[in-house]
Write an enzyme that holds these catalytic residues in place. Structure first.
Site, short mmCIF file in Angstrom:
data_model
loop_
_atom_site.label_atom_id
_atom_site.label_comp_id
_atom_site.label_asym_id
_atom_site.label_seq_id
_atom_site.Cartn_x
_atom_site.Cartn_y
_atom_site.Cartn_z
N ILE A 156 4.77 1.50 -12.96
CA ILE A 156 3.40 1.88 -13.32
C ILE A 156 2.64 0.66 -13.83
O ILE A 156 2.96 0.09 -14.88
CB ILE A 156 3.40 3.00 -14.37
CG1 ILE A 156 4.23 4.19 -13.89
CG2 ILE A 156 1.97 3.41 -14.70
CD1 ILE A 156 3.80 4.76 -12.55
N GLU A 362 1.92 0.87 -2.89
CA GLU A 362 0.86 1.71 -2.31
C GLU A 362 1.12 2.01 -0.83
O GLU A 362 0.20 1.99 -0.01
CB GLU A 362 -0.51 1.05 -2.51
CG GLU A 362 -0.97 1.11 -3.95
CD GLU A 362 -2.45 0.87 -4.10
OE1 GLU A 362 -3.23 1.39 -3.28
OE2 GLU A 362 -2.84 0.17 -5.04
#
Length: 378
Positions: A156, A362
């Protein structure tokens, strides 16, 4: 079809380039070496209007178009991809609210970012659920007017410094992607903890941690979209963010090319600069050609969004091609430098390490190819 930037877009590009050149570049090696959080650089970006680019101006953000965002992002990545990732992490985390939030949610959850320097994190990936989002194990259960979250997220960005988290959790594991729902956790409530900063190979200026939710309570008012719409929210978010990720690749590749052009003019072998050797010229030409092609794909994927159209195919084209391209260009830059390219005293080995991550996060380059194939089959 118009390829020329407008006067205002060129001014924006110049401002971002000046920030990257004068503020980021001088400290990029330091933050790469120490892996410290570059708060001073991010604070300067906030003051210059280079943070929170996607938040509409009516909610206190910069309100740039998608094309303007990728223009800025290329310059940021030219300065340092780790710093650029830290900057656009806010946009990634806030996109679900921008795209699917109510007016009240946008006012409450986005406006504070325009008032002072704040960081937000996008919490989707888990130890057992990266590319396979439907395997998510973080759960949410409804208790009265609150949801209770339990689970672990990993990789994260800005996790150690964020005070708002956009979290995806499932209400029913048996329903796979149809059970996923999106929530916004404000602050750091009881039960929310972050792990140590990961010791990464590249993009070391970006803070990366685990985030754990242990009976974390979130008001129903902070649910983004309806129950079970989280997967749709996440995919729409990634369609919007992939042009930014692709532009990171273009910025890295452009930096690698520029360093290679400079060095190849200075380094001599066999009585002449190495860039006068045809083998090196072919490498430089390919680096330039592919960097330019990736930029055009990236601009197109952003332009499609600005036209109000779905850009799933174009954004996957751009992200996949640009990520693979940046890795190849950065690797070739190391080759141009020869043995010196492998040394930390020279800039190109960092670019190679930074580029590798974009092939992974991503949506990996392999997943992008699956998305492209699926879109073609439609």
């Amino acid at each position: 079809m118009e390829f020329q930037l407008t006067e205002s877009q060129r001014a924006l590009q110049d401002a971002a380039r000046k920030y990257a050149r004068e503020v980021v570049r001088p400290k990029a090696a330091h933050y790469d070496e120490t892996s410290e959080f570059p708060r001073d650089l991010l604070s300067a970006a906030f003051e210059l209007g280079l943070l929170n680019m996607a938040i509409p101006s009516e909610y206190g953000g910069v309100g740039l178009s998608h094309l303007e965002q990728v223009i800025v992002c290329e310059e940021l990545a030219w300065g340092c991809a780790g710093v650029a990732t830290s900057i656009i992490a806010n946009d990634l985390a806030n996109l679900p609210i921008i795209l699917h939030g109510t007016d009240d949610q946008k006012k409450r959850l986005l406006s504070p970012f325009g008032e002072k320097l704040k960081f937000s994190s996008f919490c989707l990936t888990e130890p057992g659920a990266g590319s396979d989002v439907a395997a998510m194990s973080t759960t949410a259960r409804l208790e009265g007017d609150e949801y209770v979250l339990n689970g672990n997220k990993c990789f994260i960005t800005n996790g150690g410094y964020a005070d708002q988290f956009t979290v995806f959790a499932t209400l029913d594991k048996g329903r796979k992607h149809k059970g996923i729902t999106c929530f916004v956790v404000e602050g750091r409530p009881q039960g929310l903890t972050t792990g140590k900063h990961e010791n990464k190979m590249g993009q070391r200026a970006s803070n990366t941690t685990t985030v754990t939710f242990d009976e974390v309570r979130v008001p129903v008012a902070n649910r983004i979209g309806e129950e079970g719409e989280g997967f749709k929210v996440a995919m729409a978010t990634l369609d919007n963010s992939r042009p930014l990720t692709a532009s990171l690749s273009v910025g890295i590749a452009r930096a690698a090319l520029e360093h290679s052009l400079d060095y190849s003019g200075q380094r001599h072998t066999f009585g002449k600069p190495i860039r006068e050797h045809q083998g090196v010229q072919f490498m430089l030409a390919d680096m330039a050609m592919n960097t330019h092609a990736a930029r055009l794909l990236t601009w197109e994927s952003a332009w499609v969004l600005d036209e109000g159209q779905r850009n799933t195919l174009q954004s996957s084209y751009a992200k996949c091609f640009a990520a693979d391209m940046a890795m190849k260009v950065a690797t070739d830059a190391v080759q141009v430098y020869g043995g010196y390219g492998y040394m930390k005293e020279y800039p190109v080995e960092k670019l190679m390490r930074d580029a590798k991550l974009i092939q992974v996060y991503e949506g990996t380059s392999q997943v992008q190819r699956l998305v492209i194939a699926k879109e073609l089959f439609r």
